[in-house]
Enzyme design. Structure first.
Site, PDB file in Angstrom:
ATOM      1  N   TYR A 165       0.769  -1.150   0.146  1.00 11.07           N
ATOM      2  CA  TYR A 165      -0.006   0.153   0.199  1.00 11.07           C
ATOM      3  C   TYR A 165       0.995   1.377  -0.131  1.00 11.07           C
ATOM      4  O   TYR A 165       0.791   2.178  -0.878  1.00 11.07           O
ATOM      5  CB  TYR A 165      -1.091  -0.044   1.263  1.00 11.07           C
ATOM      6  CG  TYR A 165      -1.791   0.956   1.438  1.00 11.07           C
ATOM      7  CD1 TYR A 165      -3.116   1.169   0.742  1.00 11.07           C
ATOM      8  CD2 TYR A 165      -1.700   2.088   2.105  1.00 11.07           C
ATOM      9  CE1 TYR A 165      -3.909   2.063   0.845  1.00 11.07           C
ATOM     10  CE2 TYR A 165      -2.771   2.993   2.444  1.00 11.07           C
ATOM     11  CZ  TYR A 165      -3.805   3.319   1.699  1.00 11.07           C
ATOM     12  OH  TYR A 165      -4.564   4.238   1.663  1.00 11.07           O
ATOM     13  N   LYS A 169       1.269   4.264  -2.758  1.00  5.91           N
ATOM     14  CA  LYS A 169       0.681   5.594  -2.585  1.00  5.91           C
ATOM     15  C   LYS A 169       1.663   6.525  -2.931  1.00  5.91           C
ATOM     16  O   LYS A 169       1.447   7.628  -3.368  1.00  5.91           O
ATOM     17  CB  LYS A 169       0.228   5.536  -1.049  1.00  5.91           C
ATOM     18  CG  LYS A 169      -1.311   5.017  -0.806  1.00  5.91           C
ATOM     19  CD  LYS A 169      -2.337   5.446  -1.833  1.00  5.91           C
ATOM     20  CE  LYS A 169      -3.609   5.020  -1.501  1.00  5.91           C
ATOM     21  NZ  LYS A 169      -4.659   5.409  -2.233  1.00  5.91           N
TER      22      LYS A 169
END
Length: 301
Positions: A165, A169
């Site tokens: 993640y 991002k």
């Protein structure tokens, strides 16, 4: 001055729940015609259902707004293209794209499968790439476009168990930085929101009382400043619980070492000067770093 989206067409991905839902409702409230996109899957990306997005559309219409739903999987470009074609057929233009769709598959790096890493990258990174690519030429021809990437403190600063993640991002910041340069002449502005909110993505990560303070609507209040006519460009806006701040990347002034001095020992010996933040500055393009170092070398000749 009231921020308005009258006569604007906006696509919000992952808009069936949480942040995306809040974004869609407020954009519609302020006059936008809204495409409510949601695959309708679970938090880990499994399954699909159109119910959530259709519920948001029904609520927008009940409040006097205009909206359509579309169940495109953002990781599939053909489905994204169909969503964009549908919006163009209905309203003739696309002004705003909010890349919000995402999934979580948290585990420590040693326990994480490569499939889980790749899927999170596909949804967050390629999902944002696919949606932005599908609207890019439309926005160029209009000489108007506003795109918001959804980044995260997990990418900018790290978070245990979120290597996939966090990597995804942070990748979106790199995408934003280059698209800012390429879209400037056509009045396309790209920004990023780094939200902290109590949604189903975080429901088992924080107490309910804290989740209530971290309302999605507080993030939406910040996001809308990133995609109207007077939006900034290349801004990372952090938002949560009524707090708003910006995150920035700076580079120190650094040092110059002559050819006969260029060794790891010399770099280490100059470490305090290399890392000194007194003259740090934000660079507006990657080439600026090269220019800085070449100027130092030329000055030493």
């Amino acid at each position: 001055m009231t921020i308005s989206f009258k006569n604007k067409v906006a696509i919000i991905t992952g808009a069936g729940n949480g942040l995306g839902r809040a974004h869609a409702l407020e954009l519609a409230k302020r006059g936008a015609k809204v495409v409510v996109n949601d695959l309708g899957g679970a938090r880990d990306g499994s399954g699909h259902s159109s119910q959530a997005s259709e519920d948001v559309v029904a609520l927008i219409k009940a409040n006097g707004g205009e909206a359509i739903s579309h169940g495109a999987n953002v990781a599939n470009f053909d489905e994204v293209q169909d969503m964009v074609d549908t919006a163009i057929a209905r309203w003739g233009r696309i002004d705003v794209l909010i890349n919000n769709a995402g999934i979580l598959r948290d585990k420590s790096f040693s326990k994480m499968s490569l499939d889980d890493f790749k899927l999170v990258m596909d949804v967050h990174v390629m999902g944002s790439v696919n949606c932005t690519k599908a609207v890019w030429d439309i926005m160029k021809e209009q000489n108007y476009g506003r795109v918001v990437m959804t980044t995260s403190s997990s990418g900018m600063y790290g978070n245990f168990g979120q290597s996939n993640y966090g990597a995804a991002k942070m990748a979106l910041i790199g995408l934003m930085n280059t698209l800012v340069l390429e879209g400037a002449k056509n009045n396309i502005r790209i920004n990023a929101i780094a939200p902290t909110a109590g949604t189903r993505m975080t429901e088992d990560l924080m107490p309910e009382q804290i989740a209530q303070i971290l309302s999605p609507e507080a993030v939406t209040a910040g996001l809308l400043t990133l995609c109207d006519d007077d939006a900034p460009n290349r801004t990372i806006l952090c938002a949560g619980a009524g707090g708003y701040a910006t995150a920035n990347m700076f580079e120190t002034e650094g040092v110059f070492l002559a050819i006969d001095e260029q060794s790891p020992e010399a770099v280490r010996a100059k470490w305090l000067e290399v890392t000194n933040q007194d003259k740090q500055a934000a660079l507006d393009a990657g080439v600026k770093q090269s220019e800085k170092f070449v100027k130092k070398a030329m000055a030493a000749l």
